[in-house]
Design an enzyme around this catalytic site. Structure first.
Site, mmCIF file in Angstrom:
data_model
loop_
_atom_site.group_PDB
_atom_site.id
_atom_site.type_symbol
_atom_site.label_atom_id
_atom_site.label_comp_id
_atom_site.label_asym_id
_atom_site.label_seq_id
_atom_site.Cartn_x
_atom_site.Cartn_y
_atom_site.Cartn_z
ATOM 1 C CG ASP A 116 -2.019 -1.033 1.144
ATOM 2 O OD1 ASP A 116 -2.192 -1.627 0.062
ATOM 3 O OD2 ASP A 116 -2.696 -1.267 2.164
ATOM 4 C CG HIS B 102 -5.064 -11.860 -1.499
ATOM 5 N ND1 HIS B 102 -6.429 -11.776 -1.463
ATOM 6 C CD2 HIS B 102 -4.622 -11.479 -0.282
ATOM 7 C CE1 HIS B 102 -6.801 -11.391 -0.260
ATOM 8 N NE2 HIS B 102 -5.727 -11.196 0.478
HETATM 9 O O1 F6P Z 1 -2.251 -3.939 3.945
HETATM 10 C C1 F6P Z 1 -2.116 -4.435 2.675
HETATM 11 C C2 F6P Z 1 -3.378 -4.978 2.132
HETATM 12 O O2 F6P Z 1 -2.961 -5.363 0.892
HETATM 13 C C3 F6P Z 1 -4.597 -4.058 2.062
HETATM 14 O O3 F6P Z 1 -4.604 -3.169 0.990
HETATM 15 C C4 F6P Z 1 -5.724 -5.055 2.008
HETATM 16 O O4 F6P Z 1 -6.932 -4.515 2.449
HETATM 17 C C5 F6P Z 1 -5.254 -6.099 2.942
HETATM 18 O O5 F6P Z 1 -3.852 -6.138 2.817
HETATM 19 C C6 F6P Z 1 -5.869 -7.451 2.728
HETATM 20 O O6 F6P Z 1 -5.310 -8.349 3.630
HETATM 21 P P1 F6P Z 1 -5.783 -9.852 3.886
HETATM 22 O O7 F6P Z 1 -6.689 -10.260 2.807
HETATM 23 O O8 F6P Z 1 -4.523 -10.626 3.932
HETATM 24 O O9 F6P Z 1 -6.448 -9.835 5.201
#
Ligand code: F6P
Length: 366
Positions: free
Chosen positions: A144, A289
């Site tokens: 981010d 992801h």
């Molecule tokens: O903090 C990084 C990030 O990529 C955010 O933009 C996103 O909301 C989050 O991770 C999602 O994380 P996870 O799906 O692993 O909980």
């Protein structure tokens, strides 16, 4: 423990969401360690493994060949905050403080310092552990790019590359079918991925959390492009983007996470509204992801390696309570307590915003 004698045993962990380049940092810490007369211990799954006492020595052979690998060989977790440890029993969530366990393992493993690679959440934990007397060095990571104390975090460039190549592909199919395609990208509170990815991939509309948007301006932009003979449009929306006066779109909450809110869904909301209000066939692609996985770009490999090597050197110089940072072209250090004061958000006069506007990209801000 703090400040006593030589620095010999270093723990390393990766906390929070993973990103490309974590392994390059672990390698950058471990390979030079023996030149400093240090041994490195890899702590499994971030602070979760620290609380639960899971660590093993990392040797050169363990980090050989990992430069190009995405993810983290140590494992990571965004649920292991020792100061906010959650246990579920009978459908109820109990919150506990497990920081003493961290301190106990730190002493049991005879660590002289810990290099913690993570984002905002990890740095907040590092600040608290520093105050408890542990020797901590932070290394900033996040796709981010929302940490204010460093000009850039590694992982961001790799995520922007994924968004760019996705937009390139979506461009051709949107154009062939005369459609609008909305691409939802990551970015909870900061819109850097949407901004930089949208700029590199030639989006027509970029929607970011820092600039709540007007629905009318989104529809107007699509109509305006049609009047110019462009029968397709690409919208790049950060997951945290929201309409002016509206709310962010969430998928749910998970109280075990450091940040309990799970974002997602704005892409579909925007696509549905566009189709309904412009009559244009609209599709949505959620990159999710994909932006966090895979091999780091050369830029991220270089930055992450520099960060790792700088961190182990900081350990040798006992620069504890500090975080590695990039300032201009220089790798330097900042106090962790100063690094967590505020997030780095996109400003309306950022040069990337101005350049985007100059080439005709619309943010549709209200
Ligand atoms: O903090 C990084 C990030 O990529 C955010 O933009 C996103 O909301 C989050 O991770 C999602 O994380 P996870 O799906 O692993 O909980």
């Amino acid at each position: 423990m703090a400040g006593e004698g030589e620095i010999r045993r270093i723990g390393v962990l990766t906390g929070g969401g993973d990103c490309p380049g974590l392994n390059a940092v672990i390698r950058g810490v471990t390979k030079p360690a023996q030149d400093y007369g240090m041994t490195v211990y890899g702590i499994a799954d971030g602070f979760e493994g620290f609380v639960e006492g899971r660590a093993k020595e990392l040797r050169n052979t363990d980090v050989s060949g990992i430069l190009i690998q995405g993810g983290t060989i140590l494992g990571s977790s965004n649920k292991g905050d020792p100061f906010h440890w959650t246990v579920e029993s009978n459908g109820k969530i109990e919150i506990m403080d497990k920081s003493e366990e961290v301190l106990r393992n730190y002493k049991a493993w005879n660590l002289d310092a810990v290099i913690a690679i993570g984002g905002d959440g990890t740095m907040h934990i590092c600040d608290k552990l520093t105050k408890m007397g542990m020797n901590i060095i932070g290394v900033p990571k996040t796709i981010d790019n929302d940490l204010d104390a460093t000009d850039l975090t590694f992982g961001h460039d790799s995520a922007v590359y994924v968004v760019t190549t996705a937009l390139d592909r979506l461009h051709t199919t949107a154009s062939s079918h005369h459609r609008v395609i909305v691409t939802e990208v990551m970015g909870r509170y900061a819109g850097w991925i949407a901004l930089n990815g949208g700029l590199a991939g030639g989006a027509d509309v970029i929607l970011i959390p820092e600039m709540p948007f007007s629905w009318k301006k989104v529809y107007d932009k699509i109509h305006k492009r049609e009047l110019m003979g462009k029968r397709f449009s690409l919208v790049c929306a950060a997951e945290g983007a929201k309409p002016a006066g509206g709310e962010i779109t969430t998928k749910g909450t998970d109280f075990k996470r450091t940040d309990p809110i799970q974002l997602g869904g704005i892409g579909k909301v925007v696509a549905d509204k566009i189709e309904e209000n412009t009559g244009r066939e609209t599709r949505v692609t959620v990159l999710g992801h994909l932006q966090r996985g895979g091999s780091p770009t050369p830029f991220d490999r270089i930055l992450a390696t520099k960060f790792g090597c700088f961190a182990i050197d900081m350990a040798s110089k006992k620069c504890f309570g500090s975080m590695v940072a990039l300032k201009g072209a220089e790798i330097t250090k900042v106090a962790i307590k100063d690094a967590i004061i505020k997030q780095k958000l996109v400003q309306p006069d950022d040069q990337a915003v101005l350049a985007a506007k100059a080439v005709g990209i619309t943010f549709c801000e209200d």
